[in-house]
Scaffold this motif. Structure first.
Motif, mmCIF file in Angstrom:
data_model
loop_
_atom_site.group_PDB
_atom_site.id
_atom_site.type_symbol
_atom_site.label_atom_id
_atom_site.label_comp_id
_atom_site.label_asym_id
_atom_site.label_seq_id
_atom_site.Cartn_x
_atom_site.Cartn_y
_atom_site.Cartn_z
ATOM 1 N N LYS A 1 55.338 51.527 94.538
ATOM 2 C CA LYS A 1 54.722 52.334 95.596
ATOM 3 C C LYS A 1 54.231 51.377 96.674
ATOM 4 O O LYS A 1 54.152 50.165 96.449
ATOM 5 C CB LYS A 1 53.586 53.190 95.050
ATOM 6 N N ALA A 2 53.928 51.893 97.848
ATOM 7 C CA ALA A 2 53.439 51.052 98.938
ATOM 8 C C ALA A 2 52.152 50.356 98.488
ATOM 9 O O ALA A 2 51.252 50.979 97.926
ATOM 10 C CB ALA A 2 53.187 51.888 100.182
ATOM 11 N N HIS A 3 52.116 49.044 98.699
ATOM 12 C CA HIS A 3 50.972 48.269 98.231
ATOM 13 C C HIS A 3 50.911 46.964 99.005
ATOM 14 O O HIS A 3 51.934 46.409 99.386
ATOM 15 C CB HIS A 3 51.127 47.980 96.738
ATOM 16 N N ARG A 4 49.689 46.465 99.194
ATOM 17 C CA ARG A 4 49.503 45.179 99.866
ATOM 18 C C ARG A 4 50.062 44.060 98.991
ATOM 19 O O ARG A 4 49.850 44.038 97.776
ATOM 20 C CB ARG A 4 48.017 44.939 100.119
ATOM 21 N N ARG B 1 50.000 42.015 104.446
ATOM 22 C CA ARG B 1 51.256 42.764 104.599
ATOM 23 C C ARG B 1 51.382 43.819 103.515
ATOM 24 O O ARG B 1 50.926 43.631 102.387
ATOM 25 C CB ARG B 1 52.460 41.826 104.510
ATOM 26 N N VAL B 2 52.045 44.936 103.856
ATOM 27 C CA VAL B 2 52.226 46.028 102.904
ATOM 28 C C VAL B 2 53.713 46.181 102.577
ATOM 29 O O VAL B 2 54.531 46.382 103.477
ATOM 30 C CB VAL B 2 51.669 47.355 103.457
ATOM 31 N N ALA B 3 54.031 46.056 101.306
ATOM 32 C CA ALA B 3 55.393 46.256 100.829
ATOM 33 C C ALA B 3 55.590 47.742 100.546
ATOM 34 O O ALA B 3 54.647 48.449 100.186
ATOM 35 C CB ALA B 3 55.641 45.448 99.566
ATOM 36 N N GLN B 4 56.813 48.198 100.705
ATOM 37 C CA GLN B 4 57.161 49.592 100.457
ATOM 38 C C GLN B 4 57.852 49.719 99.091
ATOM 39 O O GLN B 4 58.298 48.729 98.525
ATOM 40 C CB GLN B 4 58.082 50.102 101.573
ATOM 41 N N PRO B 5 57.963 50.940 98.555
ATOM 42 C CA PRO B 5 58.614 51.113 97.259
ATOM 43 C C PRO B 5 60.010 50.495 97.257
ATOM 44 O O PRO B 5 60.788 50.674 98.191
ATOM 45 C CB PRO B 5 58.702 52.636 97.099
ATOM 46 N N ASP C 1 60.664 47.301 97.463
ATOM 47 C CA ASP C 1 60.607 45.938 97.996
ATOM 48 C C ASP C 1 60.289 44.970 96.866
ATOM 49 O O ASP C 1 59.629 45.324 95.885
ATOM 50 C CB ASP C 1 59.531 45.805 99.072
ATOM 51 N N HIS D 1 63.461 43.508 101.305
ATOM 52 C CA HIS D 1 63.345 44.957 101.437
ATOM 53 C C HIS D 1 64.104 45.638 100.295
ATOM 54 O O HIS D 1 64.923 45.020 99.622
ATOM 55 C CB HIS D 1 63.904 45.415 102.783
ATOM 56 N N SER E 1 63.378 39.808 104.350
ATOM 57 C CA SER E 1 62.426 39.974 105.439
ATOM 58 C C SER E 1 62.038 38.570 105.852
ATOM 59 O O SER E 1 62.883 37.713 106.010
ATOM 60 C CB SER E 1 61.221 40.787 104.981
#
Length: 50
Positions: A5-8, A14-18, A20, A38, A44
């Protein structure tokens, strides 16, 4: 580590997305040298100590 899940990203703002992934080295909870990918596998940026 792969994010579900989205998390720092630890040690950054920076916030990674599901889906990543980050791979690298942390020292004392701070980013030393980490590569961020990604969910589609494209690289990235390289994250270093801020």
């Amino acid at each position: 580590m792969t994010f579900k899940k989205a998390h720092r990203i630890p040690g950054t703002s920076r916030v990674a997305q599901p889906g990543d992934k980050v791979q690298g080295k942390w020292v004392d909870g701070e980013v030393n040298l980490v590569r961020w990918y990604h969910a589609d596998g494209s690289p990235s940026e390289t994250l270093t100590h801020e």
